[in-house]
Design a protein around this motif. Structure first.
Motif, PDB file in Angstrom:
ATOM      1  N   GLY A   1      -5.026 -11.349  -7.305  1.00 43.03           N
ATOM      2  CA  GLY A   1      -5.963 -10.326  -6.859  1.00 43.03           C
ATOM      3  C   GLY A   1      -6.341 -10.411  -5.391  1.00 43.03           C
ATOM      4  O   GLY A   1      -7.380  -9.879  -4.983  1.00 43.03           O
ATOM      5  N   ILE A   2      -5.506 -11.063  -4.598  1.00 42.97           N
ATOM      6  CA  ILE A   2      -5.809 -11.252  -3.173  1.00 42.97           C
ATOM      7  C   ILE A   2      -4.925 -10.315  -2.347  1.00 42.97           C
ATOM      8  O   ILE A   2      -3.682 -10.356  -2.437  1.00 42.97           O
ATOM      9  CB  ILE A   2      -5.580 -12.709  -2.750  1.00 42.97           C
ATOM     10  CG1 ILE A   2      -6.575 -13.611  -3.481  1.00 42.97           C
ATOM     11  CG2 ILE A   2      -5.709 -12.870  -1.235  1.00 42.97           C
ATOM     12  CD1 ILE A   2      -6.352 -15.085  -3.252  1.00 42.97           C
ATOM     13  N   ALA A   3      -5.554  -9.476  -1.556  1.00 40.49           N
ATOM     14  CA  ALA A   3      -4.824  -8.542  -0.697  1.00 40.49           C
ATOM     15  C   ALA A   3      -4.350  -9.261   0.563  1.00 40.49           C
ATOM     16  O   ALA A   3      -5.019 -10.169   1.069  1.00 40.49           O
ATOM     17  CB  ALA A   3      -5.722  -7.366  -0.316  1.00 40.49           C
ATOM     18  N   PHE A   4      -3.199  -8.862   1.080  1.00 43.28           N
ATOM     19  CA  PHE A   4      -2.672  -9.472   2.295  1.00 43.28           C
ATOM     20  C   PHE A   4      -1.866  -8.444   3.082  1.00 43.28           C
ATOM     21  O   PHE A   4      -1.491  -7.383   2.568  1.00 43.28           O
ATOM     22  CB  PHE A   4      -1.803 -10.693   1.977  1.00 43.28           C
ATOM     23  CG  PHE A   4      -0.621 -10.403   1.098  1.00 43.28           C
ATOM     24  CD1 PHE A   4       0.591  -9.972   1.635  1.00 43.28           C
ATOM     25  CD2 PHE A   4      -0.718 -10.547  -0.281  1.00 43.28           C
ATOM     26  CE1 PHE A   4       1.682  -9.705   0.825  1.00 43.28           C
ATOM     27  CE2 PHE A   4       0.364 -10.271  -1.105  1.00 43.28           C
ATOM     28  CZ  PHE A   4       1.570  -9.850  -0.555  1.00 43.28           C
ATOM     29  N   ILE A   5      -1.615  -8.775   4.323  1.00 42.27           N
ATOM     30  CA  ILE A   5      -0.818  -7.930   5.219  1.00 42.27           C
ATOM     31  C   ILE A   5       0.383  -8.750   5.684  1.00 42.27           C
ATOM     32  O   ILE A   5       0.224  -9.892   6.141  1.00 42.27           O
ATOM     33  CB  ILE A   5      -1.640  -7.491   6.453  1.00 42.27           C
ATOM     34  CG1 ILE A   5      -2.876  -6.705   6.014  1.00 42.27           C
ATOM     35  CG2 ILE A   5      -0.781  -6.666   7.415  1.00 42.27           C
ATOM     36  CD1 ILE A   5      -3.875  -6.479   7.139  1.00 42.27           C
ATOM     37  N   GLU A   6       1.571  -8.203   5.566  1.00 40.43           N
ATOM     38  CA  GLU A   6       2.751  -8.874   6.112  1.00 40.43           C
ATOM     39  C   GLU A   6       2.789  -8.650   7.623  1.00 40.43           C
ATOM     40  O   GLU A   6       2.772  -7.512   8.088  1.00 40.43           O
ATOM     41  CB  GLU A   6       4.020  -8.353   5.458  1.00 40.43           C
ATOM     42  CG  GLU A   6       4.149  -8.751   3.996  1.00 40.43           C
ATOM     43  CD  GLU A   6       5.523  -8.434   3.442  1.00 40.43           C
ATOM     44  OE1 GLU A   6       6.492  -9.110   3.854  1.00 40.43           O
ATOM     45  OE2 GLU A   6       5.623  -7.497   2.634  1.00 40.43           O
ATOM     46  N   GLU A   7       2.824  -9.737   8.366  1.00 38.29           N
ATOM     47  CA  GLU A   7       2.807  -9.664   9.824  1.00 38.29           C
ATOM     48  C   GLU A   7       4.006 -10.423  10.394  1.00 38.29           C
ATOM     49  O   GLU A   7       3.979 -11.654  10.508  1.00 38.29           O
ATOM     50  CB  GLU A   7       1.497 -10.265  10.352  1.00 38.29           C
ATOM     51  CG  GLU A   7       1.394 -10.363  11.861  1.00 38.29           C
ATOM     52  CD  GLU A   7       1.756  -9.083  12.580  1.00 38.29           C
ATOM     53  OE1 GLU A   7       2.922  -8.960  13.010  1.00 38.29           O
ATOM     54  OE2 GLU A   7       0.877  -8.212  12.704  1.00 38.29           O
ATOM     55  N   PRO A   8       5.094  -9.718  10.715  1.00 40.07           N
ATOM     56  CA  PRO A   8       6.305 -10.398  11.186  1.00 40.07           C
ATOM     57  C   PRO A   8       6.139 -11.115  12.521  1.00 40.07           C
ATOM     58  O   PRO A   8       6.961 -11.958  12.877  1.00 40.07           O
ATOM     59  CB  PRO A   8       7.326  -9.258  11.299  1.00 40.07           C
ATOM     60  CG  PRO A   8       6.511  -8.016  11.420  1.00 40.07           C
ATOM     61  CD  PRO A   8       5.280  -8.258  10.614  1.00 40.07           C
ATOM     62  N   ARG A   9       5.082 -10.809  13.262  1.00 39.89           N
ATOM     63  CA  ARG A   9       4.834 -11.487  14.545  1.00 39.89           C
ATOM     64  C   ARG A   9       4.070 -12.798  14.377  1.00 39.89           C
ATOM     65  O   ARG A   9       3.920 -13.550  15.335  1.00 39.89           O
ATOM     66  CB  ARG A   9       4.040 -10.566  15.481  1.00 39.89           C
ATOM     67  CG  ARG A   9       4.820  -9.412  16.054  1.00 39.89           C
ATOM     68  CD  ARG A   9       3.874  -8.393  16.692  1.00 39.89           C
ATOM     69  NE  ARG A   9       2.806  -9.033  17.440  1.00 39.89           N
ATOM     70  CZ  ARG A   9       2.671  -8.975  18.763  1.00 39.89           C
ATOM     71  NH1 ARG A   9       3.537  -8.294  19.469  1.00 39.89           N
ATOM     72  NH2 ARG A   9       1.678  -9.569  19.368  1.00 39.89           N
ATOM     73  N   LEU A  10       3.580 -13.072  13.186  1.00 42.93           N
ATOM     74  CA  LEU A  10       2.790 -14.281  12.968  1.00 42.93           C
ATOM     75  C   LEU A  10       3.702 -15.505  12.968  1.00 42.93           C
ATOM     76  O   LEU A  10       4.571 -15.645  12.110  1.00 42.93           O
ATOM     77  CB  LEU A  10       2.041 -14.186  11.635  1.00 42.93           C
ATOM     78  CG  LEU A  10       1.169 -15.401  11.272  1.00 42.93           C
ATOM     79  CD1 LEU A  10       0.016 -15.553  12.258  1.00 42.93           C
ATOM     80  CD2 LEU A  10       0.638 -15.274   9.846  1.00 42.93           C
TER      81      LEU A  10
END
Length: 442
Positions: free
Chosen positions: A262-271
């Motif tokens: 139930g945890i939302a996340f954002i894929e960030e290819p620059r991370l």
């Protein structure tokens, strides 16, 4: 002029020191549910550990480490001599390298053993330009799991960190979780080459530091805070296009397990995070508003080659760290105030100096029973002692006077109800014991 704390440091005064203790205890409770046990490593290590572990090309090692040197070794250097590697010491800029060194030195993950799950809390040191959310001495809480390469370790670590933030009261809506995969030794070299080639094509648009990074570690350019460089790097190749099948499967499993929790996340290819030892999973938790550029409050990832870098046998690893000071800023932005000093259970007041010895014995007996108890140490009047008791938020005040002592009693006042009653000295202990029991139940 009075001596002040060094630039980039600050004192944790009593209210905040109590909160720091609560912060650490909450982490120990939540992380303990996942099997993490405490470890404490030295504040300084051999400089070589950080060079090998973090990476010589990183800003942390090349610019920000504090060197610790004895007077004798300083004299040797001034006189043109050299000092042994074991005497080249640096204050720890982060916690992972020291924990990994301890795991290797003490063989905490023997062949075939269950993974070592360890947590730490304490100060770190970096010679950075001080600003809001960035200090030269700062406090971190972190975990390291050594000996397991399954994506379940990564996922439970991310979930555990988010559960901690929830428990501390940082609103979920005010944060964002960024995730990425940095690949492994099989697929990352091709990606590094692609990023370097792209940077070479855009060298004229990049700052001098990024052009230097292109030769040493081009992925570091993703961390550049220069807006022009950031815009250029937005167009760089994405790691997702270069992941091998194993890294892709690992990454997909981590994302699925986190989403299932139930945890939302954002894929960030620059991370890419700031340290060279990361492989595969990396993640970062940021506060959305109110903290400016220093908005990361925690993050970490997988480091499957780090143990070998510091001289151990091949051992996969995963860990994260969260910054106490930045979490405090996030909590204050959400409206939290530091809790004040807890109330005093019993204040023992003396009518005059003739009864101070008895008052001292009573207050000490209360403390030995587990009560928080105070007494006047400055020969204040009885009226002033009551004012002091009020200031200390005392629940009870026991008044000891010569006339009462002749009767074998003391006067006990409930400071909330202002009700008073005489209590026989011989029964005072049982009265306080009853109060202690009621307080513990409450």
């Amino acid at each position: 002029m009075a001596v002040r704390a060094p630039e980039g440091t600050r004192d944790l005064l009593p209210d905040e020191q109590r909160f720091w203790t609560t912060f650490k205890n909450t982490a120990a409770t939540i992380f303990g549910r996942y099997g993490y046990q405490p470890i404490e490593t030295p504040l300084f290590e051999q400089t070589e550990l950080f060079v090998r572990g973090i990476g010589e090309a990183t800003d942390v090692v090349s610019k920000e480490m504090f060197t610790a040197i004895s007077g004798e070794n300083l004299k040797t250097l001034v006189e043109g001599g050299t000092i042994k590697a074991k005497s080249r010491l640096s204050l720890r800029p982060e916690g992972t390298a020291g924990v990994v060194r301890a795991v290797v030195q003490h063989d905490l993950v023997p062949q075939g053993a269950a993974p070592a799950k360890l947590m730490y809390a304490g100060p770190m040191f970096r010679a950075e330009r001080p600003q809001k959310g960035r200090q030269r001495q700062f406090n971190q809480v972190g975990i390291e799991c050594l000996g397991a390469e399954e994506p379940t370790v990564d996922a439970e670590g991310i979930i555990m960190l988010m559960r901690f933030f929830e428990a501390m009261g940082i609103p979920v809506a005010s944060t964002r979780l960024l995730v990425n995969s940095m690949g492994c030794s099989e697929c990352r070299p091709a990606y590094r080459d692609a990023v370097k080639a792209y940077m070479d094509e855009h060298a004229a648009e990049l700052c001098d530091e990024c052009n230097r990074r292109a030769e040493v570690n081009p992925l570091r350019a993703f961390d550049c805070k220069n807006p022009a460089c950031s815009e250029v790097m937005d167009g760089a190749p994405k790691i997702s296009d270069y992941l091998c099948d194993n890294c892709r499967a690992h990454y997909e499993t981590v994302k699925q397990l986190v989403a299932d929790a139930g945890i939302a996340f954002i894929e960030e290819p620059r991370l890419v995070r700031g340290l060279d030892y990361y492989t595969r999973t990396v993640f970062e938790v940021q506060v959305v508003e109110g903290m400016g550029s220093q908005n990361a409050i925690g993050g970490g990832g997988r480091y499957d080659k780090l143990v070998e870098e510091v001289g151990g046998r091949p051992t996969p690893g995963f860990g994260f760290a969260l910054g106490y000071e930045r979490c405090l800023l996030a909590l204050q932005a959400a409206g939290m105030e530091l809790p004040g000093k807890p109330p005093c259970d019993v204040f023992v007041a003396s009518v005059d100096d003739s009864v101070r010895d008895m008052s001292f014995r009573i207050v000490q007996a209360a403390r030995d029973m587990g009560l928080t108890a105070e007494i006047d140490h400055q020969h204040r009047s009885l009226k002033s002692q009551f004012k002091l008791a009020d200031k200390l938020n005392a629940v009870l005040v026991a008044v000891v006077g010569p006339d009462e002592l002749e009767e074998g009693v003391v006067t006990v006042r409930n400071m909330q109800t202002h009700h008073e009653r005489k209590v026989e000295l011989k029964t005072l202990k049982s009265v306080m014991e009853r109060f202690l029991g009621e307080r513990q139940v409450g």
